[in-house]
Design a protein around this motif. Structure first.
Motif, mmCIF file in Angstrom:
data_model
loop_
_atom_site.group_PDB
_atom_site.id
_atom_site.type_symbol
_atom_site.label_atom_id
_atom_site.label_comp_id
_atom_site.label_asym_id
_atom_site.label_seq_id
_atom_site.Cartn_x
_atom_site.Cartn_y
_atom_site.Cartn_z
ATOM 1 N N LYS A 66 -10.784 0.220 -1.283
ATOM 2 C CA LYS A 66 -9.971 0.689 -0.206
ATOM 3 C C LYS A 66 -8.737 -0.177 0.222
ATOM 4 N N CYS A 67 -8.057 0.293 0.795
ATOM 5 C CA CYS A 67 -6.888 -0.688 1.277
ATOM 6 C C CYS A 67 -7.333 -1.267 2.518
ATOM 7 N N CYS A 96 0.783 -1.136 -0.119
ATOM 8 C CA CYS A 96 0.049 -0.065 0.014
ATOM 9 C C CYS A 96 0.956 1.024 0.081
ATOM 10 N N PRO A 97 0.722 2.194 -0.973
ATOM 11 C CA PRO A 97 1.547 3.356 -1.058
ATOM 12 C C PRO A 97 1.364 4.260 0.370
ATOM 13 N N GLN A 98 0.437 4.119 1.052
ATOM 14 C CA GLN A 98 -0.078 4.883 2.257
ATOM 15 C C GLN A 98 0.526 4.385 3.070
ATOM 16 N N CYS A 99 0.258 3.121 3.739
ATOM 17 C CA CYS A 99 0.492 2.581 5.055
ATOM 18 C C CYS A 99 1.817 1.355 4.823
ATOM 19 N N LYS A 100 2.095 1.364 3.409
ATOM 20 C CA LYS A 100 3.433 0.448 3.219
ATOM 21 C C LYS A 100 3.261 -1.197 3.433
ATOM 22 N N CYS A 140 -5.303 0.112 6.045
ATOM 23 C CA CYS A 140 -5.670 1.430 6.284
ATOM 24 C C CYS A 140 -6.675 2.058 5.897
ATOM 25 N N THR A 171 -7.440 3.515 3.017
ATOM 26 C CA THR A 171 -7.051 4.558 2.341
ATOM 27 C C THR A 171 -7.706 3.969 0.950
#
Length: 249
Positions: A62-63, A38-42, A66, A68
């Protein structure tokens, strides 16, 4: 029927990979490492997170970790790849011509995915694919090799002229992309590709302007229109040309 479903599923997986290629090359990252995350929470993504299209629908965009929102460009890229490659495969069939046809289609898909994200068509993709197309046309084609090289020159020269006249309205990435398209199509179908791309782009641009979605002089990615024009020219170019001549006479 079952074979077609299997082939479509395979092309969806290829589309997922091309998404990764487009995003990571835009960010100047390795396409191999690190693994998908995930580019947001990795958080590293599991197999259930990576099923093309279906994971996006199952996770409601959505992820899973997280929450996102996931860009709809992910399933779009997967579907674009699967449908375009499948159409080209069914049209060309299992013959040697399928090699340059698939090289061209993959190049066009990646160009669309990078152009709609950041309005960039990357040399790191275009130039190697241009080399592969030249090699493939040296060995495969219904016309002499010089015919396809002439197509590359015509495609490059036309877009370079447009870039100069428009004073930056056409980027250098488009110019090199059309060199590759020219090698794949030859000169006549390359010209038709550009005419069709410009026609579709004009219609879409006017529509978006009338609807207020874009403003005057707001740049619009030309990659999707190049994609449409080129595939139409490659698959139906001669039929379109005959139809046009009949319309005139």
């Amino acid at each position: 029927m079952l074979i077609d479903i299997y082939i479509l599923a395979l092309f969806l997986v290829i589309g997922s990979f091309l998404n990764v290629v487009a995003i990571r090359l835009l960010n100047k990252e390795s396409i191999a490492f690190p693994p998908s995350h995930c580019p947001q929470c990795k958080h590293k993504l599991s197999v259930l997170d990576l099923v093309p299209v279906f994971s996006y629908l199952f996770l409601k965009g959505k992820c899973r970790y997280c929450q996102t929102k996931i860009s709809p460009l992910y399933p779009f890229g997967e579907l674009l790849t699967a449908t375009s490659i499948f159409i080209v495969y069914k049209f060309v069939g299992l013959q040697l011509e399928l090699i340059p046809a698939l090289l061209l289609t993959i190049l066009l898909v990646i160009s669309v995915l990078t152009d709609i994200r950041k309005q960039l068509i990357l040399d790191v993709v275009t130039l190697p694919m241009l080399g592969l197309l030249i090699i493939s046309r040296l060995l495969i084609g219904s016309e002499p090799f010089w015919y396809y090289l002439l197509g590359g020159v015509v495609g490059f020269a036309l877009l370079l002229l447009i870039a100069i006249v428009s004073r930056g309205g056409m980027g250098g990435g488009d110019v090199k992309l059309y060199a590759a398209i020219g090698v794949a199509l030859g000169p006549w179908m390359t010209v038709m590709s550009l005419v069709l791309a410009s026609f579709v782009g004009t219609i879409v641009g006017i529509t978006l302007l009338v609807l207020g979605i874009v403003k005057r002089k707001q740049p619009i990615a030309f990659g999707p229109f190049i994609f449409i024009g080129t595939l139409l020219a490659y698959l139906f170019g001669y039929d379109i040309w005959i139809w046009y001549l009949n319309l005139l006479w």
